[in-house]
Design an enzyme around this catalytic site. Structure first.
Site, short mmCIF file in Angstrom:
data_model
loop_
_atom_site.label_atom_id
_atom_site.label_comp_id
_atom_site.label_asym_id
_atom_site.label_seq_id
_atom_site.Cartn_x
_atom_site.Cartn_y
_atom_site.Cartn_z
N ASN A 88 3.66 18.55 0.70
CA ASN A 88 2.27 17.92 0.26
C ASN A 88 2.33 16.30 0.12
OD1 ASN A 88 -0.58 18.05 -1.26
ND2 ASN A 88 0.97 17.25 -2.82
N GLY A 90 2.24 12.65 0.12
CA GLY A 90 1.67 11.85 1.05
C GLY A 90 1.12 10.54 0.52
N ILE A 91 1.15 9.30 1.31
CA ILE A 91 0.51 8.33 0.79
C ILE A 91 -0.22 7.60 2.10
CG2 ILE A 91 2.43 7.48 -0.64
CD1 ILE A 91 3.77 5.69 1.57
N ASP A 94 -3.83 1.92 4.38
CA ASP A 94 -4.65 1.82 5.47
C ASP A 94 -4.68 0.32 5.83
OD1 ASP A 94 -5.34 4.62 5.00
OD2 ASP A 94 -7.26 4.20 4.13
N GLN A 150 -6.20 3.86 10.11
CA GLN A 150 -5.47 4.50 9.84
C GLN A 150 -4.21 4.98 11.17
OE1 GLN A 150 -7.04 8.06 7.65
NE2 GLN A 150 -6.01 7.02 6.03
N TYR A 153 -1.37 6.62 9.33
CA TYR A 153 -1.54 7.84 8.58
C TYR A 153 -1.76 8.84 9.61
CZ TYR A 153 -3.73 11.00 4.91
OH TYR A 153 -4.21 11.74 4.17
N THR A 186 -11.31 14.58 0.13
CA THR A 186 -11.20 15.21 -1.19
C THR A 186 -11.45 14.33 -2.37
OG1 THR A 186 -10.00 16.72 0.18
CG2 THR A 186 -9.70 17.12 -2.27
N ARG A 195 -12.81 1.55 -0.67
CA ARG A 195 -13.91 0.67 -0.88
C ARG A 195 -15.31 1.41 -1.12
NH1 ARG A 195 -12.94 -3.27 2.89
NH2 ARG A 195 -14.89 -2.96 3.77
N1 CAA Z 1 -15.64 1.90 13.33
C1 CAA Z 1 -15.70 1.08 14.05
N2 CAA Z 1 -15.65 -0.12 13.35
C2 CAA Z 1 -15.41 -0.14 12.05
C3 CAA Z 1 -15.22 0.91 11.29
C4 CAA Z 1 -15.38 2.38 12.10
N3 CAA Z 1 -15.33 3.36 11.54
N4 CAA Z 1 -14.88 0.64 10.17
C5 CAA Z 1 -15.28 -0.69 10.18
N5 CAA Z 1 -15.24 -1.31 11.07
C6 CAA Z 1 -15.43 -2.82 11.62
C7 CAA Z 1 -16.28 -3.37 10.35
O1 CAA Z 1 -17.62 -3.29 10.70
C8 CAA Z 1 -15.70 -4.76 10.83
O2 CAA Z 1 -16.43 -5.31 11.72
P1 CAA Z 1 -16.72 -6.84 11.57
O3 CAA Z 1 -15.37 -7.63 11.44
O4 CAA Z 1 -17.40 -7.13 12.96
O5 CAA Z 1 -17.38 -7.35 10.61
C9 CAA Z 1 -14.33 -4.58 11.03
O6 CAA Z 1 -14.02 -3.15 11.62
C10 CAA Z 1 -13.23 -4.68 9.81
O7 CAA Z 1 -13.59 -3.68 9.06
P2 CAA Z 1 -13.46 -4.04 7.43
O8 CAA Z 1 -14.06 -5.05 6.82
O9 CAA Z 1 -13.33 -2.55 6.82
O10 CAA Z 1 -11.68 -4.54 7.48
P3 CAA Z 1 -10.79 -4.43 6.05
O11 CAA Z 1 -9.59 -5.15 6.53
O12 CAA Z 1 -11.55 -5.14 4.99
O13 CAA Z 1 -10.62 -2.93 5.81
C11 CAA Z 1 -9.90 -0.89 6.35
C12 CAA Z 1 -10.05 -2.03 6.59
C13 CAA Z 1 -8.74 -0.72 4.81
C14 CAA Z 1 -9.06 0.19 7.33
C15 CAA Z 1 -11.28 0.01 5.66
O14 CAA Z 1 -12.06 -0.16 7.00
C16 CAA Z 1 -11.38 1.16 5.28
O15 CAA Z 1 -10.93 1.58 4.19
N6 CAA Z 1 -11.62 2.23 6.18
C17 CAA Z 1 -11.48 3.64 5.84
C18 CAA Z 1 -10.26 4.30 6.13
C19 CAA Z 1 -10.01 5.86 5.92
O16 CAA Z 1 -11.00 6.52 6.12
N7 CAA Z 1 -9.00 5.83 4.85
C20 CAA Z 1 -9.10 7.29 4.32
C21 CAA Z 1 -8.34 7.16 3.08
S1 CAA Z 1 -8.06 8.84 2.08
C22 CAA Z 1 -7.11 9.91 3.05
O17 CAA Z 1 -6.77 9.34 4.13
C23 CAA Z 1 -7.13 11.25 2.79
C24 CAA Z 1 -7.49 12.15 3.84
O18 CAA Z 1 -6.69 12.58 4.36
C25 CAA Z 1 -8.70 11.92 4.31
#
Ligand code: CAA
Length: 246
Positions: A88, A90-91, A94, A150, A153, A186, A195
């Site tokens: 289980n 995991g980190i 992103d 990701q 990940y 989750t 965020r």
């Molecule tokens: N699809 C397409 N474009 C996207 C997008 C998406 N899903 N999300 C963001 N973008 C675009 C933004 O609109 C932005 O575009 P502009 O430069 O034109 O404004 C560009 O991509 C950069 O996005 P951010 O401003 O968000 O970039 P950042 O560097 O500040 O952050 C990030 C990047 C940290 C990856 C952030 O986008 C993020 O947190 N994304 C979600 C990642 C995610 O789902 N993580 C899950 C964690 S929990 C987990 O993993 C458990 C599990 O198993 C489910």
């Protein structure tokens, strides 16, 4: 005598729920925690009001092959064969791929994928010898569908699925099943660290419009670990509120 389960990353959001569930199911649980985190682990143990008969805290760096090879065979000598192994730990690290630092790639691959080799290999031969054991790997919806930000990940979590299917072949003759539980988003500190606006936008895409509760993931693990799951192997059980249907 109680059956024995080993859960890596057991005091995390999902790991903690799995530990509680398997204790309820009557297992003695070896609960691994990361090197140096004894104080936190003991605090968690107290908060959950576990007993030392039910839960044994066990320090393990799942990314360290030599440490796993040294410590896990000794654990088998002391405790006996592990009936249920839950990988289980995991980190997340992103970030956009074009900006991803090599250490963030490696940390995620080491913790989420290479750990499967490190932890499973020292335990697997004894599980096959005993028979009727379970390997359950906690992957993610994002290992199935990919996710923006990701690459590390999603690669590791998808790799876990390939590993599981291949190992399922090797365990089958001995009745050792190998399966994946693939949680969706989750309600854990890992997801809550995202965020708020990004998390809200992801939530709005989940057909059930809510995060999973950790106990909902633990129930799937409990089922696969039980006798009722004895003929299921090489499968991925998604628990994701309909976010991705594979
Ligand atoms: N699809 C397409 N474009 C996207 C997008 C998406 N899903 N999300 C963001 N973008 C675009 C933004 O609109 C932005 O575009 P502009 O430069 O034109 O404004 C560009 O991509 C950069 O996005 P951010 O401003 O968000 O970039 P950042 O560097 O500040 O952050 C990030 C990047 C940290 C990856 C952030 O986008 C993020 O947190 N994304 C979600 C990642 C995610 O789902 N993580 C899950 C964690 S929990 C987990 O993993 C458990 C599990 O198993 C489910």
């Amino acid at each position: 005598m109680k059956k024995l389960a080993l859960i890596t990353g057991s005091k995390g959001g999902i790991g903690s729920a799995i530990t509680e569930q398997l204790v309820k199911d009557g297992y003695r649980v070896i609960a691994t925690y990361f090197t140096g985190n004894l104080v936190c682990a003991e605090q968690w143990f107290e908060e959950k009001q576990f007993s030392h008969d039910d839960v044994k805290l066990f320090e393990l760096d799942v990314t360290n092959t030599e440490e796993c090879l040294a410590k896990l065979p000794k654990l088998l000598e002391e405790e006996g064969t592990i009936d249920v192994l839950v990988n289980n730990a995991g980190i997340t690290r992103d970030g956009l791929f074009k900006k991803m630092a090599p250490e963030n790639w490696r940390a995620v691959i080491d913790t989420n994928l290479n750990s499967l080799f490190n932890v499973t290999q020292p335990l697997f031969a004894a599980m096959c010898e005993k028979g009727n054991c379970r390997v359950i790997n906690i992957s993610s919806v994002n290992g199935l569908k990919g996710q923006f930000g990701q690459t590390n990940y999603s690669a590791a979590k998808a790799g876990m699925i390939g590993f599981t299917k291949a190992l399922a072949f090797e365990g089958a003759r001995s009745g050792v099943t190998c399966n994946v539980v693939a949680p969706g988003y989750t309600a854990t500190p890992m997801v809550e660290a995202m965020r708020p606006e990004v998390l809200e936008s992801i939530k709005s895409e989940i057909p059930m419009k809510r995060l999973a509760r950790p106990d909902e993931i633990a129930s799937a693990v409990s089922y696969l670990a039980s006798d009722a799951g004895a003929y299921i192997s090489g499968e991925t059980l998604s628990v994701n509120g309909g976010l991705y249907m594979n």
